[in-house]
Design a protein around this motif. Structure first.
Motif, mmCIF file in Angstrom:
data_model
loop_
_atom_site.group_PDB
_atom_site.id
_atom_site.type_symbol
_atom_site.label_atom_id
_atom_site.label_comp_id
_atom_site.label_asym_id
_atom_site.label_seq_id
_atom_site.Cartn_x
_atom_site.Cartn_y
_atom_site.Cartn_z
ATOM 1 N N ARG A 1 0.754 -1.278 -0.211
ATOM 2 C CA ARG A 1 -0.004 0.225 0.053
ATOM 3 C C ARG A 1 0.755 1.290 -0.164
ATOM 4 N N GLU B 1 -3.783 8.932 -10.756
ATOM 5 C CA GLU B 1 -4.484 7.660 -10.254
ATOM 6 C C GLU B 1 -4.304 6.329 -11.367
ATOM 7 N N ASP C 1 1.090 9.670 -5.450
ATOM 8 C CA ASP C 1 1.159 10.936 -5.051
ATOM 9 C C ASP C 1 2.469 11.742 -5.606
ATOM 10 N N GLN D 1 0.749 4.035 -3.060
ATOM 11 C CA GLN D 1 0.263 5.417 -2.664
ATOM 12 C C GLN D 1 1.472 6.423 -3.054
#
Length: 274
Positions: free
Chosen positions: A61, A74, A69, A65
């Protein structure tokens, strides 16, 4: 990767599930017809390459992420995502490979034609590899090609490694940037390159000329052979000059990827003055 929604400032929730990794540790093999990539730079470059078709992403995760970022992006909603622990990801990649929390299955890149590369090269340097089969070396050379603006890497299909996660990791993203042309016959490719106005300079420790003084003005194609064996006879015959790097006699030769980086730098800085 599509850019993050400007209205919400957040990426869409990523679909996926944590689960037990399938396959034996250290295989690094993707499903049939796919290529498995790993490592932050290799995966990031593949996901941002519009020519690359991603099939499935595994990751921690935190790593996923961070990837989103840093790119303000996305993941495509159609891309399956599976969260996993770092130890589980190790089962998906080559033994002891540094996956950095990201593993991606994708389709291989489409074939690139030499004629198309020559049409778009605009005089930029070409690099040809003769029987260089170590994927780490090929990946490192791709990285140097990207760093010094080479137009393409050219190899003979039967004497070069296939596209792989090891190459992509060593290339640090350059596999997605530098066109990789695979040809049936390297000698014929050199003839085509000469017709396009390139000087063909082979690098060999026994070369009569010294590099870079042997490099003429104009577009250059650098030709490098496998360590130990060097350039094959017929390939050397299709070079305009065979040159050696000016290294001391205490060292017999350089690693082929180091030699490629030095030669690319020398060509890129021709004519520069302080």
């Amino acid at each position: 990767m599509p850019k993050r929604d400007e209205n919400t400032g957040r990426s869409k929730p990523m679909r996926g599930r944590a689960g037990r990794m399938q396959g034996g540790r250290g295989s690094g093999r993707a499903s049939t017809g796919a290529v498995r990539l790993w490592g932050r730079h290799a995966v990031e470059a593949a996901l941002t390459n519009p020519a690359r078709s991603a099939k499935k992403l595994w990751g921690t995760r935190e790593a996923i992420q961070s990837l989103l970022d840093d790119n303000d992006a996305e993941l495509p909603p159609s891309l399956p995502v599976e969260y996993a622990q770092a130890a589980d990801l190790a089962r998906l990649v080559a033994r002891d490979a540094p996956h950095q929390g990201l593993v991606l299955d994708c389709l291989a890149l489409d074939d690139v034609a030499l004629a198309d590369v020559l049409d778009e090269a605009d005089g930029r340097t070409l690099v040809l590899l003769d029987s260089v089969t170590d994927p780490h070396n090929v990946g490192a050379i791709l990285r140097s090609c990207a760093a010094f603006g080479a137009a393409a890497l050219i190899t003979q299909d039967r004497h070069a490694p296939p596209e792989s996660g090891t190459i992509a990791k060593s290339a640090s993203g350059a596999l997605e940037i530098v066109p990789w042309v695979r040809v049936v016959n390297l000698a014929r490719a050199l003839e085509q390159i000469a017709e396009a106005g390139y000087w063909r300079i082979g690098l060999d420790g026994d070369g009569s000329a010294v590099f870079p003084s042997a490099v003429p003005a104009g577009p250059v194609a650098l030709v490098l052979g496998a360590e130990g064996e060097g350039l094959r006879h017929n390939v050397a015959l299709h070079c305009d000059a065979i040159a050696r790097l000016p290294i001391v006699s205490a060292i017999e030769s350089l690693n082929v990827s180091n030699a490629a980086a030095i030669a690319l730098y020398a060509v890129a800085t021709r004519g520069e003055t302080d």
